[in-house]
Design an enzyme around this catalytic site. Structure first.
Site, PDB file in Angstrom:
ATOM      1  N   HIS A 205       0.740  -0.744   0.051  1.00 21.73           N
ATOM      2  CA  HIS A 205       0.105   0.305  -0.077  1.00 21.73           C
ATOM      3  C   HIS A 205       1.286   1.415   0.278  1.00 21.73           C
ATOM      4  O   HIS A 205       0.450   2.170  -0.002  1.00 21.73           O
ATOM      5  CB  HIS A 205      -1.272   0.249   1.092  1.00 21.73           C
ATOM      6  CG  HIS A 205      -0.251  -0.046   2.394  1.00 21.73           C
ATOM      7  ND1 HIS A 205      -0.111  -0.615   3.150  1.00 21.73           N
ATOM      8  CD2 HIS A 205       0.366   1.193   3.446  1.00 21.73           C
ATOM      9  CE1 HIS A 205       0.553  -0.781   4.220  1.00 21.73           C
ATOM     10  NE2 HIS A 205       0.902   1.108   4.034  1.00 21.73           N
TER      11      HIS A 205
HETATM   12  C1  UD1 Z   1      -2.337   5.293   5.782  1.00 22.51           C
HETATM   13  C2  UD1 Z   1      -1.223   6.046   6.610  1.00 22.51           C
HETATM   14  C3  UD1 Z   1      -0.112   5.271   5.919  1.00 22.51           C
HETATM   15  C4  UD1 Z   1      -0.528   4.366   6.789  1.00 22.51           C
HETATM   16  C5  UD1 Z   1      -1.844   2.956   5.866  1.00 22.51           C
HETATM   17  C6  UD1 Z   1      -2.035   2.273   6.539  1.00 22.51           C
HETATM   18  C7  UD1 Z   1      -0.414   8.500   6.392  1.00 22.51           C
HETATM   19  C8  UD1 Z   1      -0.350   9.727   5.856  1.00 22.51           C
HETATM   20  N1  UD1 Z   1      -0.731   7.452   5.626  1.00 22.51           N
HETATM   21  O1  UD1 Z   1      -2.341   5.433   4.463  1.00 22.51           O
HETATM   22  O2  UD1 Z   1       0.798   5.176   7.047  1.00 22.51           O
HETATM   23  O3  UD1 Z   1       0.256   2.389   6.953  1.00 22.51           O
HETATM   24  O4  UD1 Z   1      -3.018   3.893   6.054  1.00 22.51           O
HETATM   25  O5  UD1 Z   1      -3.183   1.031   6.101  1.00 22.51           O
HETATM   26  O6  UD1 Z   1      -1.694   8.138   7.104  1.00 22.51           O
HETATM   27  N2  UD1 Z   1      -9.611   4.705   1.725  1.00 22.51           N
HETATM   28  C9  UD1 Z   1     -10.728   3.796   1.298  1.00 22.51           C
HETATM   29  N3  UD1 Z   1     -11.287   3.354   2.373  1.00 22.51           N
HETATM   30  C10 UD1 Z   1     -10.930   3.684   3.912  1.00 22.51           C
HETATM   31  C11 UD1 Z   1      -9.509   4.110   4.024  1.00 22.51           C
HETATM   32  C12 UD1 Z   1      -8.655   4.115   2.523  1.00 22.51           C
HETATM   33  O7  UD1 Z   1     -11.508   4.024   0.085  1.00 22.51           O
HETATM   34  O8  UD1 Z   1     -11.222   3.070   4.497  1.00 22.51           O
HETATM   35  C13 UD1 Z   1      -8.551   5.003   0.330  1.00 22.51           C
HETATM   36  C14 UD1 Z   1      -9.020   6.084  -0.311  1.00 22.51           C
HETATM   37  O9  UD1 Z   1      -9.312   6.279  -1.861  1.00 22.51           O
HETATM   38  C15 UD1 Z   1      -7.973   7.029  -0.361  1.00 22.51           C
HETATM   39  C16 UD1 Z   1      -7.196   5.494  -0.358  1.00 22.51           C
HETATM   40  O10 UD1 Z   1      -7.388   4.586   0.483  1.00 22.51           O
HETATM   41  O11 UD1 Z   1      -8.101   7.933  -0.622  1.00 22.51           O
HETATM   42  C17 UD1 Z   1      -5.718   6.255   0.653  1.00 22.51           C
HETATM   43  O12 UD1 Z   1      -6.547   6.169   2.467  1.00 22.51           O
HETATM   44  P1  UD1 Z   1      -5.070   7.436   3.554  1.00 22.51           P
HETATM   45  O13 UD1 Z   1      -5.504   6.968   4.320  1.00 22.51           O
HETATM   46  O14 UD1 Z   1      -5.029   8.323   2.764  1.00 22.51           O
HETATM   47  O15 UD1 Z   1      -3.892   6.170   3.179  1.00 22.51           O
HETATM   48  P2  UD1 Z   1      -3.425   5.010   3.080  1.00 22.51           P
HETATM   49  O16 UD1 Z   1      -3.053   4.688   1.618  1.00 22.51           O
HETATM   50  O17 UD1 Z   1      -4.922   3.830   3.592  1.00 22.51           O
HETATM   51  N1  UDP Z   2      -3.733  -6.406   8.308  1.00 25.95           N
HETATM   52  C1  UDP Z   2      -5.170  -7.115   8.614  1.00 25.95           C
HETATM   53  N2  UDP Z   2      -5.683  -7.243   7.776  1.00 25.95           N
HETATM   54  C2  UDP Z   2      -5.236  -7.260   6.157  1.00 25.95           C
HETATM   55  C3  UDP Z   2      -3.563  -6.084   6.566  1.00 25.95           C
HETATM   56  C4  UDP Z   2      -3.094  -6.353   7.519  1.00 25.95           C
HETATM   57  O1  UDP Z   2      -5.844  -6.995  10.100  1.00 25.95           O
HETATM   58  O2  UDP Z   2      -5.695  -7.221   5.767  1.00 25.95           O
HETATM   59  C5  UDP Z   2      -2.928  -5.828   9.913  1.00 25.95           C
HETATM   60  C6  UDP Z   2      -2.199  -6.438  10.243  1.00 25.95           C
HETATM   61  O3  UDP Z   2      -1.952  -8.144  10.413  1.00 25.95           O
HETATM   62  C7  UDP Z   2      -0.929  -5.194  11.203  1.00 25.95           C
HETATM   63  C8  UDP Z   2      -1.831  -4.687  10.422  1.00 25.95           C
HETATM   64  O4  UDP Z   2      -2.939  -4.865   9.756  1.00 25.95           O
HETATM   65  O5  UDP Z   2      -1.145  -5.409  12.169  1.00 25.95           O
HETATM   66  C9  UDP Z   2      -0.571  -3.272   9.379  1.00 25.95           C
HETATM   67  O6  UDP Z   2      -1.565  -2.265   9.322  1.00 25.95           O
HETATM   68  P1  UDP Z   2      -0.731  -1.579   7.537  1.00 25.95           P
HETATM   69  O7  UDP Z   2       0.118  -3.105   5.963  1.00 25.95           O
HETATM   70  O8  UDP Z   2      -2.063  -1.538   7.366  1.00 25.95           O
HETATM   71  O9  UDP Z   2      -0.146  -0.684   8.147  1.00 25.95           O
HETATM   72  P2  UDP Z   2       1.647  -0.213   8.099  1.00 25.95           P
HETATM   73  O10 UDP Z   2       1.987  -1.135   9.815  1.00 25.95           O
HETATM   74  O11 UDP Z   2       1.886   0.020   6.880  1.00 25.95           O
HETATM   75  O12 UDP Z   2       1.461   1.326   8.747  1.00 25.95           O
END
Ligand code: UD1
Ligand code: UDP
Length: 361
Positions: A205
């Site tokens: 991601h």
């Molecule tokens: C965010 C965090 C990242 C973290 C990740 C975990 C920031 C800058 N980034 O990234 O550090 O590792 O979460 O998963 O805070 N979206 C949906 N549904 C949701 C959430 C998001 O459809 O419930 C989609 C939207 O199109 C959105 C995109 O995902 O624009 C990105 O979501 P966003 O929270 O901005 O950043 P992440 O890539 O999820």
């Molecule tokens: N995770 C989950 N379901 C998924 C993918 C990840 O429960 O389909 C959990 C994973 O075990 C870990 C956390 O989500 O505990 C990690 O989150 P993510 O990779 O979104 O964020 P990051 O750690 O990179 O900030």
């Protein structure tokens, strides 16, 4: 003592769960929980509250998605009146997402003390939004709770006073250890027709991997080879799913019969999938730590990590995004001796240590 806990994005929920539990059990703490709404899909948010027994948030700011500036600003403007109304003694922020810095900044300016859990981690790569969030949050926090020794060194190097720094262990691992037995009972591996140690698990991601067509398609080249020899399960993050369509990669993925693209799964199911995988390929932060504890080889598809202990003591390999390198490391890691490792203080009691320090502060 009134302590307001902040969560917003998926990786925050695993960290907040043990903190809320320990705070609720403490006689002199009155905990509150605020959800910013950064993540909002059922499978990116509510599912974790149910599975991890997190109490319903006292408030949800419902900010949703947006550009960095808009999302951060929306969280700040919606959080400020909440903080003014409740005036907690502390706010507790976790990790490195936009919700973390946004709430920390509001609190610091209103004179509310800030505790940062997972402080001090540094990738030394400022092209990562999370690195900016980490540096800024640490700079304005009053207490810094650190998960691994590198974090202590980084904070010392930035001139942070010793009195603020506490090496307490890893709250993410508190949650893993508390849920391991429950995950054992999940039937997700069998229900996909997979056998233990017979499949690869993938998550992606990071914008640097999935927003860039060249990089994303290079990673898919590697997965295309791997799925010919081993089933690949890929619970896909919403950002990544949207990009498959936007970048015109969806039909290519659909043609890979050994690659199973699924919606994001719950924590319990993901823990089961990780525990029994032959190898995990990921750009996640938290998953590097979970695979270390589980003794599962982890190929981190990034050029750097803010969690070096997972390489020094754990099962993590920093592989980068070159497809030949990914394939070569996947081949060699299949035969790797699996040895679970427990870095210092990753023992299931990090949240208890944090709450004790906060209660005495
Ligand atoms: C965010 C965090 C990242 C973290 C990740 C975990 C920031 C800058 N980034 O990234 O550090 O590792 O979460 O998963 O805070 N979206 C949906 N549904 C949701 C959430 C998001 O459809 O419930 C989609 C939207 O199109 C959105 C995109 O995902 O624009 C990105 O979501 P966003 O929270 O901005 O950043 P992440 O890539 O999820
Ligand atoms: N995770 C989950 N379901 C998924 C993918 C990840 O429960 O389909 C959990 C994973 O075990 C870990 C956390 O989500 O505990 C990690 O989150 P993510 O990779 O979104 O964020 P990051 O750690 O990179 O900030």
């Amino acid at each position: 003592m009134k302590i307001m806990h902040i969560c917003g994005a998926r990786p925050n929920f695993m960290k907040i769960a043990p903190l809320m539990r320990a705070a609720r059990a403490h006689a002199s703490i009155e905990p509150m929980l605020v959800h910013t709404g950064q993540h909002y899909d059922e499978r990116m948010s509510d599912l974790f509250f149910r599975q991890l027994d997190i109490p319903a948030p006292d408030l949800n700011l419902e900010v949703g998605s947006g550009s960095h500036a808009r999302q951060t600003a929306d969280i700040m403007s919606r959080f400020e009146p909440v903080l003014l109304e409740h005036r907690p003694h502390w706010i507790v922020v976790v990790g490195d997402v936009n919700s973390t810095i946004a709430c920390a900044l509001v609190a610091a300016k209103l004179g509310v003390r800030v505790a940062h859990v997972e402080a001090g981690l540094r990738s030394f790569d400022r092209s990562m939004p999370e690195e900016i969030n980490r540096i800024l949050t640490d700079a304005i926090s009053d207490l810094l709770f650190v998960s691994e020794p590198s974090g202590v060194e980084n904070l010392r190097g930035e001139g942070v006073p010793e009195s603020k720094i506490h090496l307490v262990g890893n709250v993410m691992i508190d949650t893993l250890l508390a849920n391991r037995a429950k995950a054992e009972t999940s039937d997700i591996v069998a229900s996909f027709g997979l056998v233990p140690r017979g499949y690869a698990l993938v998550t992606l991601h990071r914008p640097s991997n999935v927003d860039e067509p060249g990089v994303f398609s290079g990673i898919l080249d590697a997965l295309a080879i791997i799925q010919q020899e081993m089933p690949v399960v890929f619970p896909i993050h919403p950002r990544t799913r949207a990009n498959l369509t936007r970048l015109g990669l969806a039909s290519r993925v659909a043609g890979l019969t050994g690659l199973r693209l699924i919606d994001p799964v719950g924590y319990i199911e993901f823990l089961k999938l990780t525990s029994e995988a032959a190898v995990v390929l990921t750009d996640s932060g938290g998953i590097q730590e979970e695979t270390t504890i589980l003794g599962v080889p982890c190929l981190t598809l990034r050029e750097n990590t803010e969690r070096p202990i997972t390489i020094e003591q754990g099962t993590n390999h920093l592989v980068g995004v070159n497809s030949d390198r990914i394939i070569a490391t996947w081949r060699s890691s299949r035969a790797e001796h699996r040895a679970p490792k427990q870095p210092p203080l990753w023992d299931g009691f990090a949240a208890n240590r944090i709450v004790k320090i906060l209660a005495d502060a």
